[in-house]
Design a protein around this motif. Structure first.
Motif, PDB file in Angstrom:
ATOM      1  N   GLU A 134      -1.025  -2.620  -2.473  1.00 50.13           N
ATOM      2  CA  GLU A 134       0.287  -3.034  -2.976  1.00 50.13           C
ATOM      3  C   GLU A 134       0.903  -4.022  -2.000  1.00 50.13           C
ATOM      4  OE1 GLU A 134       3.604  -0.419  -2.714  1.00 50.13           O
ATOM      5  OE2 GLU A 134       2.963   0.450  -0.824  1.00 50.13           O
ATOM      6  N   LYS A 293       5.450  -1.701  -9.301  1.00 54.11           N
ATOM      7  CA  LYS A 293       3.983  -1.718  -9.398  1.00 54.11           C
ATOM      8  C   LYS A 293       3.495  -2.272 -10.730  1.00 54.11           C
ATOM      9  CE  LYS A 293       3.014   1.378  -5.679  1.00 54.11           C
ATOM     10  NZ  LYS A 293       4.264   1.778  -5.064  1.00 54.11           N
ATOM     11  N   LYS A 354       0.230   5.676 -10.835  1.00 51.02           N
ATOM     12  CA  LYS A 354       1.394   5.351  -9.996  1.00 51.02           C
ATOM     13  C   LYS A 354       2.645   5.135 -10.829  1.00 51.02           C
ATOM     14  CE  LYS A 354      -1.306   2.961  -6.472  1.00 51.02           C
ATOM     15  NZ  LYS A 354      -1.319   1.840  -5.539  1.00 51.02           N
ATOM     16  N   GLY A 360       6.151   6.253  -0.890  1.00 54.19           N
ATOM     17  CA  GLY A 360       5.133   7.230  -0.556  1.00 54.19           C
ATOM     18  C   GLY A 360       5.198   8.541  -1.288  1.00 54.19           C
ATOM     19  N   ASN A 363       2.313   9.170  -5.943  1.00 59.48           N
ATOM     20  CA  ASN A 363       1.157   8.914  -6.798  1.00 59.48           C
ATOM     21  C   ASN A 363       0.465  10.204  -7.214  1.00 59.48           C
ATOM     22  OD1 ASN A 363       1.652   6.220  -6.353  1.00 59.48           O
ATOM     23  ND2 ASN A 363       0.216   6.093  -4.633  1.00 59.48           N
ATOM     24  N   GLU A 388      -7.369   1.226 -10.532  1.00 56.29           N
ATOM     25  CA  GLU A 388      -8.722   1.596 -10.095  1.00 56.29           C
ATOM     26  C   GLU A 388      -8.685   2.001  -8.617  1.00 56.29           C
ATOM     27  OE1 GLU A 388     -11.335  -1.782 -10.457  1.00 56.29           O
ATOM     28  OE2 GLU A 388     -12.850  -0.868  -9.157  1.00 56.29           O
ATOM     29  N   ILE A 390      -9.849   2.033  -4.912  1.00 53.36           N
ATOM     30  CA  ILE A 390     -10.596   1.133  -4.041  1.00 53.36           C
ATOM     31  C   ILE A 390     -11.598   1.991  -3.263  1.00 53.36           C
ATOM     32  CG2 ILE A 390     -10.411  -0.519  -2.142  1.00 53.36           C
ATOM     33  CD1 ILE A 390      -7.382  -0.820  -3.055  1.00 53.36           C
ATOM     34  N   GLU A 413      -6.381   1.260   5.963  1.00 51.56           N
ATOM     35  CA  GLU A 413      -5.581   0.328   5.140  1.00 51.56           C
ATOM     36  C   GLU A 413      -4.941  -0.689   6.084  1.00 51.56           C
ATOM     37  OE1 GLU A 413      -3.040   2.463   2.456  1.00 51.56           O
ATOM     38  OE2 GLU A 413      -1.851   0.688   1.931  1.00 51.56           O
ATOM     39  N   LYS A 442      -6.746   7.136   7.913  1.00 50.93           N
ATOM     40  CA  LYS A 442      -6.489   8.521   7.490  1.00 50.93           C
ATOM     41  C   LYS A 442      -7.807   9.243   7.275  1.00 50.93           C
ATOM     42  CE  LYS A 442      -6.275   7.262   2.653  1.00 50.93           C
ATOM     43  NZ  LYS A 442      -5.551   7.264   1.401  1.00 50.93           N
TER      44      LYS A 442
HETATM   45  P1  ADP Z   1       3.634   3.695  -1.889  1.00 52.17           P
HETATM   46  O1  ADP Z   1       4.638   2.773  -2.518  1.00 52.17           O
HETATM   47  O2  ADP Z   1       3.957   5.110  -2.073  1.00 52.17           O
HETATM   48  O3  ADP Z   1       3.299   3.306  -0.483  1.00 52.17           O
HETATM   49  P2  ADP Z   1       0.892   2.914  -2.527  1.00 52.17           P
HETATM   50  O4  ADP Z   1       0.508   2.133  -3.730  1.00 52.17           O
HETATM   51  O5  ADP Z   1       0.825   2.208  -1.231  1.00 52.17           O
HETATM   52  O6  ADP Z   1       2.339   3.524  -2.788  1.00 52.17           O
HETATM   53  O7  ADP Z   1      -0.014   4.214  -2.454  1.00 52.17           O
HETATM   54  C1  ADP Z   1       0.087   5.153  -1.409  1.00 52.17           C
HETATM   55  C2  ADP Z   1      -1.263   5.399  -0.760  1.00 52.17           C
HETATM   56  O8  ADP Z   1      -2.216   5.874  -1.728  1.00 52.17           O
HETATM   57  C3  ADP Z   1      -1.907   4.155  -0.155  1.00 52.17           C
HETATM   58  O9  ADP Z   1      -1.419   3.939   1.150  1.00 52.17           O
HETATM   59  C4  ADP Z   1      -3.386   4.500  -0.203  1.00 52.17           C
HETATM   60  O10 ADP Z   1      -3.745   5.317   0.913  1.00 52.17           O
HETATM   61  C5  ADP Z   1      -3.506   5.332  -1.472  1.00 52.17           C
HETATM   62  N1  ADP Z   1      -3.870   4.454  -2.602  1.00 52.17           N
HETATM   63  C6  ADP Z   1      -3.015   3.847  -3.444  1.00 52.17           C
HETATM   64  N2  ADP Z   1      -3.673   3.096  -4.347  1.00 52.17           N
HETATM   65  C7  ADP Z   1      -4.979   3.231  -4.069  1.00 52.17           C
HETATM   66  C8  ADP Z   1      -6.185   2.699  -4.650  1.00 52.17           C
HETATM   67  N3  ADP Z   1      -6.155   1.908  -5.708  1.00 52.17           N
HETATM   68  N4  ADP Z   1      -7.364   3.057  -4.096  1.00 52.17           N
HETATM   69  C9  ADP Z   1      -7.424   3.869  -3.014  1.00 52.17           C
HETATM   70  N5  ADP Z   1      -6.323   4.412  -2.431  1.00 52.17           N
HETATM   71  C10 ADP Z   1      -5.119   4.094  -2.946  1.00 52.17           C
END
Ligand code: ADP
Ligand code: MG
Length: 464
Positions: A134, A293, A354, A360, A363, A388, A390, A413, A442
């Motif tokens: 994101e 998002k 999401k 945080g 999700n 999807e 990652i 990340e 993590k």
């Molecule tokens: P937030 O706005 O809560 O930070 P994120 O989209 O960053 O939302 O999602 C939170 C965490 O979830 C990320 O830091 C990552 O560790 C995990 N995550 C989110 N999307 C993915 C994805 N597509 N693939 C793998 N891990 C993900």
């Protein structure tokens, strides 16, 4: 060179660094308050830097200004924002309330973004490609402590073969530099830079370091307040926002991305006052809306993306996208065609669900996602997107968490900070660059990624 870090004893060496790392953390502010604000403790941090693929790091840095430009253009198009969020607005009161903060006509004013582009190293054949998790266009934090963790690693590994392998992280200096440059354009002798903060913030030390440098080294007048205080004490005078007898030139948000931050009607009034005034909002409501998002999904459509960037940039950006879908969309996945919702129920490890929320732990992953997918009505489903997952190769990492050394397979990340400054929406940027990084690693068992939520730990980047 006394330690070879290509062997197992590198990990023994890493674990032996715990006492020195703890002292370094207290010396350089790699710390936080505990939740009840009663004690100051070190942030969870890595003792063995991540060994990165250099091309992946280079690509993530290079794509960040391209994302900046994209979001600057998207956020300037109010109709596009309204159209993209039309259904979310009906079911999500937070999105609806943000729209209500926008005045009929937006005052012309400069734009400043201080953001972070979060990517994960996705393995694609022989290549490691940054896939974007994101973009964080609001309250992107931890830059200063991230730079300090990098200095800590460079200090602790100074006598090892890793000594010359680190990516220097200047996120703290870059943030100061950004404010200084923005102040030259926007600030004036009689105005202030206003930091809007949470009075109960445990992550205060990251902010204090920057504030001190702005005030003491650069003479920038700085005030801090809560959203509620600004709403109750702020007022408009000839189009300018005034607070405690001072004109606000820039309002910088370190809070305000989650509905829970709006505890009183005055908190919303604060947003309305800033929007209607000459004060530059970092970020503005339009930018915050563009950061929902849902727009990651909308912009993944090739034709839509090309309305905002040229072909070369579109291809660069597309390389960092994974698949997105609304729950009700038709999708092709692993040779099957069907409704995205049903495919995600059938392949729960391939998707994350999401909401349009920042901050945080919002999700849904795995079985929790399946449970939600089975119960959400068609209308309710508009508040979510499917993304999807990652995929990355786990790697071994040693870290210090709550005074304990932990060891085990991890994911990471890479968030590259970005800065964008222009004289107004649509104007060519005066600044558009990357500015240091945050690396959060993590345990592979953790799905979420927050450092302050206890899911991940601060890390730094060295080459392979
Ligand atoms: P937030 O706005 O809560 O930070 P994120 O989209 O960053 O939302 O999602 C939170 C965490 O979830 C990320 O830091 C990552 O560790 C995990 N995550 C989110 N999307 C993915 C994805 N597509 N693939 C793998 N891990 C993900
Ligand atoms: Mg995030």
């Amino acid at each position: 060179m006394s330690v070879s870090c290509t062997q197992d004893r590198c990990y023994e060496f890493a674990a032996s660094l715990a006492p020195a790392a703890t002292q370094f953390a207290y010396t350089h502010g790699i710390v936080r308050y505990t939740k009840d604000l009663s004690r100051v403790v070190p942030l969870p941090m890595s003792l063995s830097p991540w060994r990165a693929d250099p091309q992946m790091v280079k690509d993530t840095r290079e794509i960040t200004p391209v994302y900046n430009r994209l979001y600057a253009r998207v956020s300037a198009q109010r109709d596009f924002l309204a159209e993209g969020l039309a259904s979310a607005r009906k079911v999500d009161p937070f999105v609806a309330r943000l729209f209500d903060c926008l005045p009929e006509t937006l005052p012309e004013k400069p734009e400043l973004f201080i953001n972070r582009n979060d990517c994960m190293p996705h393995v694609e054949g022989e290549e490691v490609v940054p896939k974007q998790v994101e973009m964080n266009l609001m309250a992107a934090s931890l830059g200063v402590v991230s730079a300090s963790v990098n200095r800590m690693h460079r200090y602790l590994y100074a006598e090892t073969e890793l000594a010359d392998q680190f990516y220097v992280n200047n996120a703290g200096d870059d943030l100061v530099d950004t404010f200084v440059q923005a102040w030259k354009l926007i600030g004036s002798r009689d105005s202030v830079l206003l930091w809007i903060v949470d009075p109960g913030e445990p992550n205060i030390f990251d902010m204090r370091a920057t504030e001190t440098r702005l005030v003491v080294d650069h003479g920038i007048p700085l005030l801090r307040c809560s959203l509620d205080e600004l709403g109750s004490e702020g007022n408009l005078q000839n189009g300018d926002l005034h607070f405690r007898g001072r004109k606000v030139a820039i309002a910088y948000f370190r809070i305000g991305y989650a509905p829970t931050h709006y505890t009183t009607p005055n908190c919303w009034k604060a947003r309305e006052l800033i929007e209607a005034s000459s004060a530059v909002s970092v970020p503005s409501v339009s930018v915050q809306l563009a950061n929902m998002k849902k727009f990651q999904h909308i912009l993944a459509d090739p034709a839509t993306l090309r309305r905002f960037v040229d072909e070369r940039e579109a291809r660069q950006l597309e390389r960092t996208f994974v698949r997105f879908a609304r729950l009700e969309d038709e999708l092709e996945w692993r040779g099957q065609r069907g409704k995205a919702r049903d495919l995600a129920i059938a392949h729960p490890d391939d998707f994350v669900m999401k909401p349009h929320r920042e901050g945080g732990a919002n999700n849904f992953f795995g079985p929790d996602m399946v449970a939600q997918l089975k119960t959400l009505s068609v209308e309710e489903s508009e508040a979510f997107i499917l993304m999807e997952m990652i995929r990355q190769e786990p790697f071994r990492s040693i870290r210090l968490v709550n005074g304990q050394v932990e060891d085990g397979p991890c994911f990471t990340e890479l968030g590259v900070f970005g800065v964008y400054l222009s004289a107004g929406p649509g104007a060519e940027p005066l600044l558009n660059r990357e500015g240091g990084y945050l690396l959060r690693t993590k345990d592979q068992a953790n799905k979420e990624g927050l450092v302050l939520g206890g899911f991940s730990f601060m890390d730094s980047v060295a080459t392979l």
